[in-house]
Design an enzyme around this catalytic site. Structure first.
Site, PDB file in Angstrom:
ATOM      1  N   GLU A   1     -62.552 -54.581  46.062  1.00  0.00           N
ATOM      2  CA  GLU A   1     -62.709 -53.795  44.833  1.00  0.00           C
ATOM      3  C   GLU A   1     -63.130 -52.355  45.115  1.00  0.00           C
ATOM      4  O   GLU A   1     -64.217 -51.935  44.705  1.00  0.00           O
ATOM      5  CB  GLU A   1     -63.780 -54.441  43.955  1.00  0.00           C
ATOM      6  CG  GLU A   1     -63.510 -55.890  43.629  1.00  0.00           C
ATOM      7  CD  GLU A   1     -64.688 -56.571  42.941  1.00  0.00           C
ATOM      8  OE1 GLU A   1     -64.452 -57.563  42.243  1.00  0.00           O
ATOM      9  OE2 GLU A   1     -65.824 -56.097  43.114  1.00  0.00           O
TER      10      GLU A   1
ATOM     11  N   GLY B   1     -63.594 -48.488  44.561  1.00  0.00           N
ATOM     12  CA  GLY B   1     -63.563 -47.564  43.420  1.00  0.00           C
ATOM     13  C   GLY B   1     -63.677 -46.140  43.927  1.00  0.00           C
ATOM     14  O   GLY B   1     -62.723 -45.363  43.954  1.00  0.00           O
ATOM     15  N   ARG B   2     -64.879 -45.815  44.428  1.00  0.00           N
ATOM     16  CA  ARG B   2     -65.168 -44.450  44.875  1.00  0.00           C
ATOM     17  C   ARG B   2     -64.137 -43.934  45.886  1.00  0.00           C
ATOM     18  O   ARG B   2     -63.690 -42.788  45.800  1.00  0.00           O
ATOM     19  CB  ARG B   2     -66.560 -44.444  45.533  1.00  0.00           C
ATOM     20  CG  ARG B   2     -67.094 -43.054  45.855  1.00  0.00           C
ATOM     21  CD  ARG B   2     -68.335 -43.149  46.756  1.00  0.00           C
ATOM     22  NE  ARG B   2     -69.346 -44.051  46.261  1.00  0.00           N
ATOM     23  CZ  ARG B   2     -70.356 -43.702  45.459  1.00  0.00           C
ATOM     24  NH1 ARG B   2     -70.506 -42.460  45.099  1.00  0.00           N
ATOM     25  NH2 ARG B   2     -71.241 -44.603  45.055  1.00  0.00           N
TER      26      ARG B   2
ATOM     27  N   CYS C   1     -81.522 -28.461  28.942  1.00  0.00           N
ATOM     28  CA  CYS C   1     -82.927 -28.051  28.844  1.00  0.00           C
ATOM     29  C   CYS C   1     -83.779 -28.984  29.666  1.00  0.00           C
ATOM     30  O   CYS C   1     -84.505 -29.832  29.130  1.00  0.00           O
ATOM     31  CB  CYS C   1     -83.362 -28.075  27.394  1.00  0.00           C
ATOM     32  SG  CYS C   1     -82.552 -26.780  26.496  1.00  0.00           S
TER      33      CYS C   1
HETATM   34  N1  LLP Z   1     -67.444 -54.047  42.767  1.00  0.00           N
HETATM   35  C1  LLP Z   1     -68.654 -54.177  42.177  1.00  0.00           C
HETATM   36  C2  LLP Z   1     -69.100 -55.492  41.756  1.00  0.00           C
HETATM   37  C3  LLP Z   1     -69.456 -53.041  41.979  1.00  0.00           C
HETATM   38  O1  LLP Z   1     -70.651 -53.176  41.407  1.00  0.00           O
HETATM   39  C4  LLP Z   1     -68.994 -51.763  42.392  1.00  0.00           C
HETATM   40  C5  LLP Z   1     -69.777 -50.584  42.164  1.00  0.00           C
HETATM   41  C6  LLP Z   1     -67.718 -51.684  42.990  1.00  0.00           C
HETATM   42  C7  LLP Z   1     -66.979 -52.842  43.171  1.00  0.00           C
HETATM   43  C8  LLP Z   1     -67.129 -50.386  43.450  1.00  0.00           C
HETATM   44  O2  LLP Z   1     -67.874 -49.805  44.466  1.00  0.00           O
HETATM   45  P1  LLP Z   1     -67.339 -48.452  45.157  1.00  0.00           P
HETATM   46  O3  LLP Z   1     -66.109 -48.796  45.959  1.00  0.00           O
HETATM   47  O4  LLP Z   1     -67.018 -47.494  44.067  1.00  0.00           O
HETATM   48  O5  LLP Z   1     -68.464 -48.004  45.986  1.00  0.00           O
HETATM   49  N2  LLP Z   1     -73.065 -44.740  39.947  1.00  0.00           N
HETATM   50  C9  LLP Z   1     -73.220 -44.848  41.383  1.00  0.00           C
HETATM   51  C10 LLP Z   1     -72.355 -45.919  41.964  1.00  0.00           C
HETATM   52  C11 LLP Z   1     -72.608 -47.273  41.356  1.00  0.00           C
HETATM   53  C12 LLP Z   1     -71.704 -48.334  41.939  1.00  0.00           C
HETATM   54  C13 LLP Z   1     -71.684 -49.509  41.062  1.00  0.00           C
HETATM   55  N3  LLP Z   1     -70.895 -50.589  41.535  1.00  0.00           N
HETATM   56  C14 LLP Z   1     -72.906 -43.498  42.030  1.00  0.00           C
HETATM   57  O6  LLP Z   1     -72.646 -42.534  41.322  1.00  0.00           O
HETATM   58  O7  LLP Z   1     -72.986 -43.370  43.254  1.00  0.00           O
END
Ligand code: LLP
Length: 470
Positions: free
Chosen positions: A321, A323-324, A392
């Site tokens: 999975e 994302g980033r 602010c």
């Molecule tokens: N799968 C699950 C169950 C997750 O909780 C997450 C991210 C992903 C996949 C995707 O992870 P990635 O490949 O994007 O690292 N707001 C935070 C990041 C929170 C991530 C939450 N879960 C930030 O801005 O760094």
């Protein structure tokens, strides 16, 4: 005369290209999205960022479609090559969730994970096939569970005992059996910010293997006839670079697969290892290329296959999975510099027309970024500045350590690697408008999220009659 002009143009192009090479802010990003054109302007996805700012105004989120698609293909291909295609990449839509993103993910043959009714709704609104969706969440609401079942999502990842009962009840009411995964906490401390670690002993996510809760979850699941156990899920955190942490989590999951087969006679057909691969925000982060991400997948695939073989387990269908790593470096944010304040002996602040309402990550995690002066992208930095937002709040900063050429009021700045968790965490704090989003393809930009208006802001306000004006 025309020849001389053409020669001159060519010479300046070469000259600027040479300078571009010197400009580490741009050069350090090894991805293909960025360049500097003959005018010395930053380009992103082939579009001139000065022109983008003029046409769409700032603040503006800009995404390079080619980069997104390349990353999606990289992951898909890696599963093909290292796991005989016996799996599926689920785009973690929380990283950047818009209808157009779901269209791209679908075209690229990916599935997606959604963690809320809103993400599910967005996916369905975009026509994304429900049988490629996986539903997460540590506290799914009854309405979210029922919407997921109504839509026919492929998998639901169970994260709490109470949820098992809710889901059982709803599936029974509908006379159906829902395929589920159990989210386990394998107890792997990944090296990343504490707020984005998800598999430590003190985590709100998953059933802990160490304290026996994961065992209890397996036992209880067997007593829910409308839930079909398909396998395990784990996600150890985000913005992680150590291959070893991922591999360790995978090993622990496979070991647990062996344990539950022995203990309860339950076979895991599927294993979801989550996301979490890191990206480059500043020169302190490693510059990963597509082949590095392939290597992450190779290590995981090899480990799962090897450990399953050792325990005589069938190799499970594998989900990942990311994302980033799909959208992070594929996005930048453009801002215009407004007030400039120099506090002698302390620091110089450039205030921009955005801030924590479009990018709260510095405030939340102290995240570091890289800035580029868009109209003079080839110039070397001459000073260190702080970039402040317009909210602010003293803490409303994009960061305090940016190396930049001397910027002036009206200059456009680009903050790099803002594609993940910026738009998705944006707010209307101080009643600022969430910036629009453009998607650039072969140099041409199209809106994929239109600008908010002040009317949008008040459109949900209600004035009870007793407070009404005569
Ligand atoms: N799968 C699950 C169950 C997750 O909780 C997450 C991210 C992903 C996949 C995707 O992870 P990635 O490949 O994007 O690292 N707001 C935070 C990041 C929170 C991530 C939450 N879960 C930030 O801005 O760094």
């Amino acid at each position: 005369m025309r020849d001389i002009i053409d020669d001159f143009r060519e010479m300046s192009r070469i000259f600027l290209a040479f300078f571009a090479d010197l400009c580490y802010n741009v050069r350090m990003f090894s991805n293909e999205s960025m360049n500097i054109n003959a005018q010395g302007h930053l380009t992103f996805g082939g579009a001139d960022c000065v022109e983008l700012a003029e046409e769409f105004h700032t603040p503006l989120y800009v995404f390079d479609e080619a980069h997104i698609r390349t990353m999606m293909r990289t992951y898909r291909q890696a599963l093909e090559d290292f796991y005989e295609g016996n799996g599926r990449i689920l785009y973690a839509s929380k990283a950047f969730c818009t209808s157009a993103m779901f269209r791209i993910a679908e075209e690229e043959g990916l599935g997606a994970d959604v963690v809320s009714g809103g993400e599910l709704f967005t996916a369905l609104h975009a026509g994304f096939p429900a049988d490629r969706l996986c539903m997460h969440g540590n506290n799914k609401l009854p309405g979210e569970i029922s919407a997921a079942l109504e839509a026919g999502v492929s998998r639901i990842v169970i994260d709490a005992f109470s949820e098992m009962d809710l889901l059982e009840e709803e599936a029974a009411r509908r006379g159906m059996v829902q395929n589920v995964l159990l989210r386990i906490n394998p107890g792997v401390e990944a090296h990343t910010h504490a707020y984005v670690q998800t598999a430590t002993p003190d985590s709100k996510f998953g059933f802990s293997v160490a304290n026996g809760e994961a065992d209890r979850a397996v036992r209880e699941l067997k007593a829910h006839p409308h839930l079909a156990f398909r396998g395990l899920h784990c996600h150890i955190g985000s913005q992680i670079f150590e291959k070893q942490s991922f591999v360790l989590a995978a090993e622990k999951c496979v070991a647990f697969m062996g344990h539950i087969r022995e203990q309860y006679g339950l076979v895991c057909d599927e294993l979801d290892l989550g996301g979490g691969f890191g990206i480059r925000y500043t020169k302190a982060d490693p510059a990963l290329t597509a082949s590095d991400y392939r290597a992450f997948l190779e290590a995981l695939c090899v480990s799962v296959k090897k450990n399953c073989r050792a325990l005589d387990l069938k190799t499970p269908f594998l989900y990942l999975e990311p994302g980033r790593s799909i959208v992070g470096e594929a996005g930048i944010t453009l801002y215009t510099v407004g007030a400039i304040k120099e506090i002698p002996g302390i620091r110089k602040y450039l205030a921009i027309d955005g801030g924590m309402f479009d990018n709260p990550r510095y405030c939340l995690y102290g995240s570091q970024y890289t800035a580029v002066l868009v109209s003079r992208a080839a110039e070397s930095p001459v000073e260190k500045v702080a970039i402040a937002g317009k909210c602010c709040e003293s803490g409303d900063l994009i960061g305090v350590d940016f190396d930049l050429p001397a910027a002036e009021q009206g200059d456009v700045l680009a903050i790099l690697s803002t594609g993940a968790y910026n738009y998705s965490m944006a707010s209307n704090y101080n009643r600022n408008l969430i910036p629009p989003v453009v998607l650039v393809r072969e140099g041409k930009a199209e809106l994929i999220v239109r600008p908010q208006t002040y009317d949008d802001l008040v459109s949900h306000d209600v004035i009870p009659p007793r407070l009404g004006r005569e």
